[in-house]
Enzyme design. Structure first.
Site, short mmCIF file in Angstrom:
data_model
loop_
_atom_site.label_atom_id
_atom_site.label_comp_id
_atom_site.label_asym_id
_atom_site.label_seq_id
_atom_site.Cartn_x
_atom_site.Cartn_y
_atom_site.Cartn_z
N GLU A 1 0.64 -1.37 0.04
CA GLU A 1 0.19 -0.07 0.19
C GLU A 1 0.71 1.12 -0.11
O GLU A 1 1.05 2.40 -0.35
CB GLU A 1 -0.92 -0.14 0.94
CG GLU A 1 -2.54 -0.90 1.12
CD GLU A 1 -2.28 -2.40 0.83
OE1 GLU A 1 -0.68 -2.83 1.31
OE2 GLU A 1 -2.65 -2.72 0.68
N HIS B 1 -12.08 -4.28 7.87
CA HIS B 1 -12.63 -3.79 6.47
C HIS B 1 -13.52 -2.81 6.48
O HIS B 1 -14.78 -3.04 5.40
CB HIS B 1 -12.84 -5.31 5.82
CG HIS B 1 -11.43 -6.08 5.33
ND1 HIS B 1 -11.00 -6.36 6.55
CD2 HIS B 1 -11.24 -6.68 4.35
CE1 HIS B 1 -9.83 -7.44 5.96
NE2 HIS B 1 -9.72 -7.67 4.66
#
Ligand SMILES: Cc1ncc(C[n+]2csc(CCOP(=O)(O)OP(=O)(O)O)c2C)c(N)n1
Lengths: 324, 322
Positions: free
Chosen positions: A61, A130
């Site tokens: 990321e 999430h």
């Protein structure tokens, strides 16, 4: 006009920008032809534009966003996708220390025209890693623009504006809006940043909300209309720049304000908006500002727990009634 | 073989960085520089050797120890000096200072205060060179300490899978602040770490500008030919401590004595003279000329005005929308 889902409208905006400007490219995990994005937003684009311009990356990321920064300052227009908003924590350095500050700390020598797309929110029972809504972190970082479209017609125009903007834009989507349908203009159009939209006119109370909560607020407003309560619902569309005027004008008209987001309450964007309204429209307020947020806990997994966590219709309706 | 003109260039660049940094140290001692400072003294051969192998249109990505890189790449010394002093005439208008000293039009993508944060940016810049079809390359400087950060692995990997024109330049000065690299790295060299990413790598004497230059020339050729990244570990040493108040007492005496006897400026001067590129006299003449330039730059900076306080509000966002 064509009726289409938010997902389709977003893809259409991305596709049009890729056709219009060859500097635009997409990078992220699984965005390419084997998958088309975890939420299928980019499905088909790799087939159309090739895997150089719709580029699958390793699970890295910080370097996905950093590479977007490097590409942006050397002449390209990257759109980086972070698969889940929670995972942007891994790229915070590149988002907040590099992209956001570069223009400033280099005295205006460069600008950083990139878009980071990611998805927030709960409702899918996928627990604490999430499901968060982290927009306040970015609103607190000078140098970033923030768009959080909740409707199909907005997402197309706003993604195009985001890509053309010379600054880093955080583009926040919500898991539960991808399948929502709306009439979307067929022709090419952009939506300027910093222009809120009054989604519903009303006289008794103003409700300001974002992302999926905006949809709930509108449904609640319809229910309350049956009881004779007239609710005005405002969709900011971008948090930075923030359209203060539309909100303040509405508050001056109704004298009451309810703020609704899915964020945990402490330090949420609603805290900032409430403080701003107190500073700039205190004399017009007829009641305390009411905030509806999630409780200050991580997002739980089990269905009854998550249902409790996310503000529901009843909490929003109760909050509106309490402001009257 | 390196031609005589190049040897003169190598000597001049190394010396220029030395004189710039010596002047910075001098002015720092007079308390004219706000904040802290990470001097490049002692590591000049790395910046000089790397940048001498690059074209003006190639990019470098710098670090918190960035003055040497930026000056070697050809940034205007007046504006570089002024930036260190926080003056309005600084290359970043006084908003960046020592750790962010950057000049875009000299091919500097940025200097960063976050250790190892430049590597991802170099990946993106190199990707951009490739996607735009230029032949430009990106040289990314970072320290031995930075090679312990996660972005090192992420970025080396991405550069390798995408075959990007990056030259990873590790400046191994053996210490991350006070932590010796042998406490934090299990392998003999940092270059070894590149092997897991299938990146060709090499260890060179980072106090020898010629040796650095020759390694980088090879890496640049590979990069321009589309053959991807190279990692070059330059072993070097800082002449001073890490930053403002560090006398570097943690370095063993013998080790320090050895390295400090390996003066990069002396080394390249000797090579240039031995290979007949310069006479002693010519070498001194170059030095005089550079001293003048450096002094003038410092004077310019000292005489320059500070920015107006309200200028703090400018440059947060760019205005024009394409
Ligand atoms: C991510 C990060 N961690 C810690 C620091 C504090 N810090 C600044 S320089 C430095 C040591 C860096 O060592 P190295 O990468 O070897 O570079 P050198 O200073 O030797 O040139 C540290 C720990 C920082 N700036 N950024």
């Amino acid at each position: 006009m064509t009726e289409m889902t938010y997902r389709e409208a977003l893809k259409q905006g991305l596709r049009e920008e890729m056709q219009r400007d060859e500097r635009v490219f997409i990078l992220g995990e699984d965005v390419g032809k084997n998958w088309g994005g975890a939420f299928k937003v980019t499905k088909g684009l790799a087939e159309e534009f090739g895997d150089e311009r719709v580029r699958d990356t390793p699970i890295s990321e910080n370097t996905i966003v950093g590479a977007a920064v490097g590409a942006a300052i050397t002449g390209l227009r990257p759109v980086a996708e972070i698969m889940f908003g929670d995972l942007i924590t891994l790229a915070m350095d590149q988002v907040c220390n590099q992209a956001a500050k570069m223009r400033y700390m280099f005295g205006g020598q460069t600008s950083v025209p990139l878009v980071v797309r990611t998805v927030f929110g709960g409702g899918k029972n996928i627990a604490s890693h999430h499901s968060q809504s982290l927009e306040a972190w970015f609103m607190h970082t000078p140098g970033l623009k923030i768009a959080l479209p909740a409707f199909a017609s907005d997402v197309k125009g706003l993604i195009k504006t985001a890509i053309r903007d010379p600054n880093p834009v955080m583009f926040f989507e919500h898991k539960l809006v991808y399948d929502k349908k709306e009439e979307v203009p067929d022709e090419e159009y952009t939506i300027p940043f910093g222009e809120a939209k009054i989604r519903r006119e009303g006289a008794d109370v103003t409700v300001w909300g974002t992302m999926f909560m905006l949809h709930k607020a509108l449904e609640v407003a319809d229910e309350l209309a049956k009881e004779g309560i007239s609710v005005e619902v405002i969709d900011p569309r971008t948090l930075v720049p923030l359209d203060k005027k539309t909100l303040l004008d509405s508050v001056k008209k109704t004298g009451r304000l309810v703020l609704v987001t899915e964020e945990t309450k402490t330090g949420a964007t609603t805290a900032e908006i409430a403080a701003m309204v107190q500073e700039e429209a205190f004399d017009w307020l007829d009641a305390p500002i009411v905030r509806v947020n999630a409780p200050d806990t991580p997002v739980p997994f089990s269905p009854p727990l998550e249902k409790f966590f996310i503000p529901d219709h009843k909490r929003i309706a109760d909050a509106i009634r309490s402001a009257l | 073989m390196v031609d005589k003109k190049k040897l003169v260039d190598l000597y001049t660049r190394t010396l220029k960085v030395r004189l710039f940094e010596s002047k910075v140290w001098d002015i720092f001692g007079q308390n004219l520089i706000p904040g802290t400072l990470h001097l490049y003294l002692g590591q000049e051969a790395v910046a000089a050797g790397v940048t001498a192998a690059l074209e003006k249109t190639d990019w470098i990505q710098s670090t918190h120890r960035g003055h040497g890189h930026v000056v070697a790449k050809g940034a205007d010394m007046k504006h570089a000096f002024a930036e260190l002093l926080g003056k309005a005439t600084g290359s970043c208008k006084g908003k960046g200072g020592s750790m962010h000293i950057t000049q875009f039009d000299a091919g500097v993508l940025g200097a960063t205060g976050v250790v190892a944060s430049g590597l991802p940016i170099a990946v993106g810049a190199a990707l951009s060179c490739k996607m735009r079809g230029t032949k430009d390359v990106v040289a990314c400087f970072f320290g031995d300490g930075a090679s312990n950060n996660g972005t090192f692995g992420e970025s080396l990997n991405m550069s390798a899978i995408w075959n990007l024109p990056v030259i990873w330049v590790v400046e191994n000065n053996f210490y991350a602040m006070g932590t010796p690299i042998k406490w934090t790295c299990p392998s003999q060299s940092i270059a070894q770490r590149a092997e897991g990413y299938c990146i060709p790598n090499k260890v060179v004497n980072g106090n020898n500008t010629l040796e650095v230059y020759e390694a980088v020339v090879e890496a640049v050729e590979r990069a321009r030919a589309g053959e991807g990244p190279t990692l070059i570990e330059c072993q070097t040493y800082r002449m001073k401590g890490h930053s403002r108040f560090d006398p570097a007492k943690y370095r063993p005496k013998e080790e320090a004595e050895f390295w400090l006897s390996q003066d990069p400026v002396e080394i390249i001067r000797k090579i240039a003279i031995e290979q007949g590129a310069l006479t002693e006299k010519e070498a001194d003449k170059i030095k005089k000329k550079l001293e003048k330039e450096v002094n003038a730059a410092a004077e310019f900076a000292i005489k320059s005005d500070y920015p107006k306080p309200e200028e703090a509000l400018e440059d947060v966002f760019a205005e024009e929308v394409a």
